[in-house]
Every structure is written in C-alpha cells, then in structure tokens.
Design an enzyme around this catalytic site. Structure first.
Site, PDB file in Angstrom:
ATOM      1  N   ARG A  55       0.814  -1.224   0.000  1.00 33.11           N
ATOM      2  CA  ARG A  55       0.000   0.000   0.000  1.00 33.11           C
ATOM      3  C   ARG A  55       0.843   1.268   0.000  1.00 33.11           C
ATOM      4  O   ARG A  55       0.593   2.192  -0.769  1.00 33.11           O
ATOM      5  CB  ARG A  55      -0.901   0.045   1.246  1.00 33.11           C
ATOM      6  N   THR A  56       1.845   1.331   0.868  1.00 34.94           N
ATOM      7  CA  THR A  56       2.572   2.593   1.016  1.00 34.94           C
ATOM      8  C   THR A  56       3.304   2.942  -0.272  1.00 34.94           C
ATOM      9  O   THR A  56       3.205   4.059  -0.779  1.00 34.94           O
ATOM     10  CB  THR A  56       3.550   2.497   2.202  1.00 34.94           C
ATOM     11  N   LYS A  85      26.612  -3.468  -1.491  1.00 32.92           N
ATOM     12  CA  LYS A  85      28.065  -3.278  -1.635  1.00 32.92           C
ATOM     13  C   LYS A  85      28.637  -2.532  -0.439  1.00 32.92           C
ATOM     14  O   LYS A  85      29.764  -2.048  -0.466  1.00 32.92           O
ATOM     15  CB  LYS A  85      28.374  -2.493  -2.908  1.00 32.92           C
ATOM     16  N   ARG A 106      11.595   3.871   3.327  1.00 37.16           N
ATOM     17  CA  ARG A 106      11.202   2.866   4.337  1.00 37.16           C
ATOM     18  C   ARG A 106      12.433   2.065   4.691  1.00 37.16           C
ATOM     19  O   ARG A 106      13.171   1.607   3.808  1.00 37.16           O
ATOM     20  CB  ARG A 106      10.114   1.943   3.802  1.00 37.16           C
ATOM     21  N   HIS A 134       5.329   5.770  11.512  1.00 39.59           N
ATOM     22  CA  HIS A 134       4.818   5.661  10.137  1.00 39.59           C
ATOM     23  C   HIS A 134       3.834   6.815   9.970  1.00 39.59           C
ATOM     24  O   HIS A 134       2.619   6.627   9.947  1.00 39.59           O
ATOM     25  CB  HIS A 134       4.140   4.301   9.971  1.00 39.59           C
TER      26      HIS A 134
HETATM   27  C1  NCD Z   1       2.133  -1.313   8.098  1.00 42.23           C
HETATM   28  C2  NCD Z   1       3.633  -1.099   8.225  1.00 42.23           C
HETATM   29  O1  NCD Z   1       4.373  -1.328   7.274  1.00 42.23           O
HETATM   30  O2  NCD Z   1       4.018  -0.684   9.313  1.00 42.23           O
HETATM   31  N1  NCD Z   1       1.694  -1.480   6.774  1.00 42.23           N
HETATM   32  C3  NCD Z   1       1.349  -0.361   6.073  1.00 42.23           C
HETATM   33  O3  NCD Z   1       2.182   0.454   5.741  1.00 42.23           O
HETATM   34  N2  NCD Z   1       0.048  -0.181   5.795  1.00 42.23           N
HETATM   35  C4  NCD Z   1       1.577  -2.334   9.012  1.00 42.23           C
HETATM   36  C5  NCD Z   1       2.154  -3.718   8.988  1.00 42.23           C
HETATM   37  O4  NCD Z   1       3.054  -4.042   8.226  1.00 42.23           O
HETATM   38  O5  NCD Z   1       1.638  -4.527   9.776  1.00 42.23           O
END
Ligand code: NCD
Length: 309
Positions: A55-56, A85, A106, A134
């Site tokens: 999703r993100t 590397k 991320r 997040h």
């Molecule tokens: C979450 C995350 O990556 O922290 N997912 C997301 O971005 N919607 C939640 C998860 O991974 O459980």
C-alpha cells in the site's frame, strides 16, 4: 510553525496544519477523477524501500503520477541498491537527492528517516522506520476516522494486537493525543504499550485503559484499530500468537460491536479480521487504504510546492 520540509514524525504537525492538509485531501479525489493533472509536472519522486511494502509504495507512486510527476526507484533497495556493496544510507540518500526532488524512505531501523534527513538536500518522507513511526499512515488513519465521525464527536479508539512493535499504532497514538481522543489498548502481555508512549499519554492527561482480552472492551469501541503481530521485529515469536478470540474478530465479538463503530486495520492482515467480515458496513480498512492515495497526494503537493502553508 515553519513550513514542513521533511515528514519524519506526526509530532511535526499542529492542528491547523492537519486541517489545511485534510481540506486539500478532500479535493484530491476529484483531481484523480478528472485526470490530466500537471501540478507536479517535471518533479521526480524517488522511492527507496528497504522493507517490503504494498500500500505505502504503490499509493505514493500512484499519488506522484496522478499529480503529473514522475517516479524512480526500486521496490527492494536492500537487495538492488549499493547497500549490498556496503554503501551507507547517508551516502545513498545524498546521491539520490541529486537525481530527484523528494525521497520516500522505508527502512528497518528506528531513526533511519532522521539520519537521512540530516544529510538530504531534498525532503525525506518517512514511510516507516523499524518499530519507530509511520507518520503518513497515521495521517490517513486520522483522516479516515474524521471522515467516519463528521459530527466532531471524539470517538473512543481501541487498538488491538501488537501495540509494542506496531509503528502505525505508535504514530496514530501520538496524533490522537493532540486530538484528545480516549484510547484503549488490547494486547497480550509481551506486546503491551511501550513505557515511553504510556508516559506521553499520562503527561497529556489522556484517559486510557489496557486490556488483555478484546471481549472486555469491544462494546465500548467507536473505532477498532486491529493490527497483526510484527514478527519481523522480534527475535523469538514462539510465545506470541494473536489467533483466537482474544485479539481477532469472531461472530460473537462482532455482535457486541456498536452498529455505528468502524473497524480499521493498516493492513496487511493475518487472522485478526476474517474475510467474512469484509461485507459488514463497519469494515473500513479498504476505504482507509484508498484514502492513503489522497493523503499522500496532498502531502507530496505540500512538500514540493513552497507556496503552500
Ligand atoms: C504497516 C507497516 O508497514 O508498518 N503497513 C502499512 O504500511 N500499511 C503495518 C504492517 O506491516 O503490519
């Protein structure tokens, strides 16, 4: 408050900034429907994901493209960037900032986005830093909550599952502290609310309760925020299981849930929400994920357009 340059934590946002952002989020749906938008024409977003994402990453990339911008990146920076590397995150960010106008990052380590921002010449958006924060997820969560309760009455938000490692939970708690929502936390003992957040809630004089069984609080929930166990953040997961009716929806629990309540989940889900619940009018997690597109469009526009407050 000065204009936001990076998005690292929800704590950077004050109430008026959130209200302005959400006003723009509401317009983004129409912009997508009309198509042909050139607001971010000639702008490039880099997506730098060292951890899996559906999703993100997709919603950030779609948001940029919907606004007329372009995207470069790799869906697996841990395997396909110079990290293999031995390149440091700082060096990678310095370089990518020379090729792009914003970096969505991320990373598995808490504080990684802060480290990146310290050396970056372009805005860094924290798309999840280990078990830290997040922030863009919390913004879309808050947007979804406000959309669900337009009367302005502050709903009681019940978090269920992995309160200790869930970064979406950590960010949303901090955002709800600013809104003064009542909160409850349901988790097995090893996944309880971290002490630092308990202290923040206490200091802000927020009413909150902790439970080990969903049955004890479900009838008082306006928002049920379900989560999965963040197994990837634990050395030993053998003692931690969230299956079963203490932390998952069952037919019996659903009958106790208020008819006007909403059930949210950052997704991906495991056994916490069975698929038979998807057609229930209270199931809000797909709408929540869809809102992610509009919230991220508004954030990208704000970061890349210096004239917006
Ligand atoms: C979450 C995350 O990556 O922290 N997912 C997301 O971005 N919607 C939640 C998860 O991974 O459980």
């Amino acid at each position: 408050m000065s204009p936001i340059r990076h998005v690292l934590s929800v704590q950077q946002f004050n109430g008026p900034q959130i209200d302005r952002l959400f006003a723009r989020v509401r317009e983004m749906r129409g912009i997508v429907r009309r198509g042909q938008c050139s607001i971010l024409q000639n702008r490039i977003m880099a997506s730098l994901f060292y951890e899996p994402s559906t999703r993100t990453r997709f919603s950030f990339e779609a948001a940029m493209l919907r606004l007329g911008g372009q995207v470069v990146g790799t869906e697996n920076a841990a395997a396909f960037s110079s990290a293999t590397k031995g390149e440091t995150l700082e060096d990678t960010v310095r370089i990518i900032g020379g090729y792009s106008d914003v970096i969505v990052l991320r990373h598995p380590e808490r504080g990684a986005a802060q480290r990146a921002a310290a050396v970056s010449r372009v805005p860094i958006i924290n798309a999840g830093d280990g078990d830290g924060e997040h922030p863009t997820q919390a913004l879309l969560d808050l947007y979804t909550i406000q959309e669900s309760f337009p009367s302005g009455v502050l709903p009681h938000v019940v978090f269920v599952g992995d309160i200790k490692y869930g970064r979406t939970v950590h960010s949303l708690i901090r955002l709800l502290i600013t809104q003064k929502n009542r909160m409850s936390f349901v988790s097995p003992e090893p996944l309880r609310l971290p002490d630092a957040l308990r202290a923040e809630l206490t200091q802000a004089r927020i009413t909150f309760d902790e439970y080990t069984n969903l049955r004890d609080v479900i009838q008082h929930a306006d928002v049920l925020y379900m989560t999965r166990v963040q197994k990837e953040r634990m050395a030993d997961t053998s003692g931690v299981v969230l299956d079963g009716s203490d932390y998952s929806l069952t037919q019996e629990l659903v009958e106790r849930l208020d008819i006007a309540a909403v059930v949210m989940h950052p997704l991906p889900r495991n056994a916490e929400i069975p698929t038979w619940f998807d057609k229930d009018s209270r199931a809000s997690y797909f709408r929540q994920a869809q809102n992610g597109l509009y919230v991220r469009m508004a954030l990208l526009e704000k970061l890349l357009n210096p004239f917006l407050g």
